[in-house]
Design a protein around this motif. Sequence first.
Motif, PDB file in Angstrom:
ATOM      1  N   ASP A   6      21.781  76.291  81.997  1.00  0.00           N
ATOM      2  CA  ASP A   6      21.981  75.166  81.079  1.00  0.00           C
ATOM      3  C   ASP A   6      23.422  75.007  80.619  1.00  0.00           C
ATOM      4  N   THR A   9      25.723  70.394  83.232  1.00  0.00           N
ATOM      5  CA  THR A   9      24.746  69.345  83.527  1.00  0.00           C
ATOM      6  C   THR A   9      24.490  69.229  85.020  1.00  0.00           C
ATOM      7  N   GLN A  20      20.119  70.349  80.348  1.00  0.00           N
ATOM      8  CA  GLN A  20      20.900  69.559  79.403  1.00  0.00           C
ATOM      9  C   GLN A  20      20.246  68.204  79.134  1.00  0.00           C
ATOM     10  N   TYR A  23      17.369  68.881  76.832  1.00  0.00           N
ATOM     11  CA  TYR A  23      17.834  69.113  75.458  1.00  0.00           C
ATOM     12  C   TYR A  23      18.128  67.781  74.762  1.00  0.00           C
ATOM     13  N   ARG A 128      28.291  65.763  78.849  1.00  0.00           N
ATOM     14  CA  ARG A 128      26.908  65.989  78.425  1.00  0.00           C
ATOM     15  C   ARG A 128      26.183  64.660  78.403  1.00  0.00           C
TER      16      ARG A 128
END
Length: 253
Positions: A6, A9, A20, A23, A128
């Motif tokens: 993780d 990405t 990612q 999340y 991200r």
Amino acid sequence: MSRRYDSRTTIFSPEGRLYQVEYAQEAISNAGTAIGILSEEGVVLACEKKFTSKLLDDEGSTEKLYILNDNMICAVAGMNADASILVNRARVTAQQYLKTYNEEMPCEMLIKRVCDVKQGYTQHGGLRPFGVSFLYAGYDDRYQFQLFTSNPSGNYSGWKATSIGANNSAAQTLLKKDYKNDLSLKDACDLAIKVLSKTMDSSNMNSEKLEFATLSLSKQHEGKVIQKIWKDLEIDALIKDTGVLDEKNQDDD
């Protein structure tokens, strides 16, 4: 195990997952619920506001609702700072299309342009994903009224009624149960309030905790789209008219 995969990405786990992105979706699940309902006369967007304060001067401003162009509005769930970047990108794209072709950009085309940006942030190192999901309400001459949703991965899909944010599963269940294809705009507004009243954590529903918007066609000017972000007094009147507070009080008794 996930810590090995993780940190970027661009790294897939052995199960083929991008942690990612997951999340980012988890961050959205902690945001206020947003509901979209498509009717024969227009589209309804209703959102739960998580941050409320009597000291906040929110007259004329919204936390969850944005106007993209003359034919589209959207509701967001997740990180508002990320949402602002994508909303500004969508507005610029829509205006560039209008300047070039002298007509409003088709709804799905605009959504796809925004989703292309979101997807790009899942496949490059050092970036991200955007931690925000959107509900889009739009109208164009070809497909009439439309409702779309998109998530941090860049996927988008069309819906008759859907929800994003917290209590998503419960809201989807209620919408499946009560949605009908021949809903009027008023019926869709009532349904949105009823679903939110059963999914919101607060027992006292009022305009301080809600944002509401509708997209419809003008009866006086044919083909003119009306984007209406409701004022506090209008939201309170709608809540009172639907009688959801009386039902809640009866349930509590």
